[in-house]
Design a protein around this motif. Structure first.
Motif, PDB file in Angstrom:
ATOM      1  N   ILE A 159      10.813  -7.623   9.613  1.00 46.31           N
ATOM      2  CA  ILE A 159      10.184  -6.612   8.753  1.00 46.31           C
ATOM      3  C   ILE A 159      10.287  -7.016   7.280  1.00 46.31           C
ATOM      4  N   LEU A 160      11.464  -7.482   6.877  1.00 49.50           N
ATOM      5  CA  LEU A 160      11.652  -7.900   5.491  1.00 49.50           C
ATOM      6  C   LEU A 160      10.770  -9.099   5.141  1.00 49.50           C
ATOM      7  N   SER A 161      10.638 -10.030   6.071  1.00 52.20           N
ATOM      8  CA  SER A 161       9.805 -11.209   5.819  1.00 52.20           C
ATOM      9  C   SER A 161       8.353 -10.808   5.587  1.00 52.20           C
ATOM     10  N   TYR A 162       7.842  -9.935   6.452  1.00 56.64           N
ATOM     11  CA  TYR A 162       6.466  -9.461   6.282  1.00 56.64           C
ATOM     12  C   TYR A 162       6.308  -8.700   4.963  1.00 56.64           C
ATOM     13  N   SER A 163       7.292  -7.865   4.652  1.00 55.36           N
ATOM     14  CA  SER A 163       7.199  -7.035   3.445  1.00 55.36           C
ATOM     15  C   SER A 163       7.200  -7.890   2.181  1.00 55.36           C
ATOM     16  N   VAL A 164       8.114  -8.858   2.123  1.00 57.81           N
ATOM     17  CA  VAL A 164       8.189  -9.724   0.940  1.00 57.81           C
ATOM     18  C   VAL A 164       6.909 -10.540   0.797  1.00 57.81           C
ATOM     19  N   THR A 165       6.383 -11.033   1.906  1.00 59.03           N
ATOM     20  CA  THR A 165       5.147 -11.817   1.857  1.00 59.03           C
ATOM     21  C   THR A 165       3.989 -10.990   1.313  1.00 59.03           C
ATOM     22  N   VAL A 166       3.878  -9.750   1.785  1.00 58.94           N
ATOM     23  CA  VAL A 166       2.800  -8.876   1.319  1.00 58.94           C
ATOM     24  C   VAL A 166       2.975  -8.542  -0.160  1.00 58.94           C
ATOM     25  N   ILE A 167       4.202  -8.234  -0.565  1.00 60.41           N
ATOM     26  CA  ILE A 167       4.452  -7.866  -1.967  1.00 60.41           C
ATOM     27  C   ILE A 167       4.125  -9.033  -2.900  1.00 60.41           C
TER      28      ILE A 167
END
Length: 333
Positions: free
Chosen positions: A202-210
């Motif tokens: 979840i964190l990986s996806y979130s950081v990538t999107v941000i």
């Protein structure tokens, strides 16, 4: 509304009007100059276009002055070495013999590539005069111009697709690098070592999107030239990592504290000169102290801060010195 940027486009549009390709026969095209500001360098100078440095509208030292040439002679080889993505490749060589052969191979490869580019864009300057005001558009415009005249306009799509594919590949690689650094190196190593895989995902996806959204927001107000952004990013990464990497590899006295100090010193100098240049010029351009590229001063600041911390800080761990350098003299001095 038709935006015309070059004298070549004006001439081409008038030719189409006269030949009847444009429906409105009353259309006329002209260029109006509302104001005139003399160049910061080269104004009223005899031979300004055939001697160095060339005229420049903002730089008082001129276009490609001696200091700039020296700076970029140093910048590109060492800045490329300081890129994290290149460091991983350099550390993957199995021996120095492979590294030496690789240097020769890469030198030949880049000589062929860049010599061809120089010839192509020198021809573009002649065949498409006036593109100096929009240099970032020269390559796709030149590809479209040549393929259209050759009767194979579809070939322009293939020619333009290649660099765009390379750009997309680089962008997604940097997104993954940033995401991995934030999640794996910061969060998992220092915040929650026992983080479940679902949380990491979840964190990986979130950081990538941000990071992707932030990049898009920055693109909404881009610098005048794409090259400015490339130089800023390349120089910033090298300013942060080059000196720490070199000292860690070749100097037994290097310590962890000095590594952090060198990274902060290079990054701080880079951001400081960039902000100074932005405030002084009201545009995205780093301040060139003494006519030298900020990258030179970034390295000086990084090295100076590392040496200060090494001189004032504790000695390196003796076991690590023996392990990596087979030398205990550094830990005794």
């Amino acid at each position: 509304v038709l935006i015309i940027k070059t004298p070549h486009e004006v001439k081409e549009l008038n030719a189409k009007r006269e030949s009847g390709e444009i429906a409105d026969p009353g259309l006329t095209v002209s260029v109006h100059r509302d104001s005139y500001e003399p160049y910061a360098f080269g104004h009223s100078r005899i031979g300004t276009y055939v001697s160095n440095p060339g005229p420049d509208s903002t730089n008082e030292l001129g276009f490609l002055a001696v200091g700039t040439a020296i700076s970029f002679f140093i910048f590109w080889p060492f800045a490329a070495t300081g890129q994290p993505s290149n460091m991983v490749r350099l550390l993957s060589f199995k021996d120095t013999r492979t590294l030496r052969y690789s240097i020769v191979t890469v030198a030949i490869y880049y000589s062929i590539i860049y010599f061809s580019l120089i010839i192509i864009f020198c021809c573009a300057r002649v065949l498409m005069p006036g593109m100096e005001i929009a240099p970032d558009q020269t390559m796709p415009a030149f590809a479209a111009h040549l393929t259209r005249d050759a009767g194979v306009p579809w070939l322009a799509g293939l020619l333009v697709a290649a660099p765009f594919a390379a750009v997309m590949s680089s962008v997604d690689s940097f997104l993954l690098v940033v995401s991995s650094a934030v999640v794996r190196d910061i969060y998992q190593q220092h915040v929650d070592r026992q983080a479940p895989e679902k949380m990491i995902k979840i964190l990986s996806y979130s950081v990538t999107v941000i990071v992707g959204v932030l990049a898009v927001l920055c693109v909404l107000n881009p610098p005048q030239y794409l090259q400015d952004l490339i130089v800023f990013a390349t120089g910033g990464l090298a300013a942060c990592f080059l000196i720490p990497m070199l000292l860690s590899l070749y100097w037994p006295r290097m310590t962890a504290n000095a590594t952090i100090a060198a990274m902060l010193g290079g990054t701080g100098m880079h951001m400081g000169l960039t902000c100074w240049g932005y405030l002084a010029n009201n545009e995205f351009r780093a301040y060139s102290f003494l006519g030298l590229n900020p990258f030179i001063w970034d390295l000086v600041g990084s090295l100076a801060l590392a040496l200060v911390v090494i001189a004032l800080g504790p000695k390196p761990n003796r076991d690590l010195v023996i392990k990596f350098f087979h030398d205990t003299s550094a830990s005794r001095n």
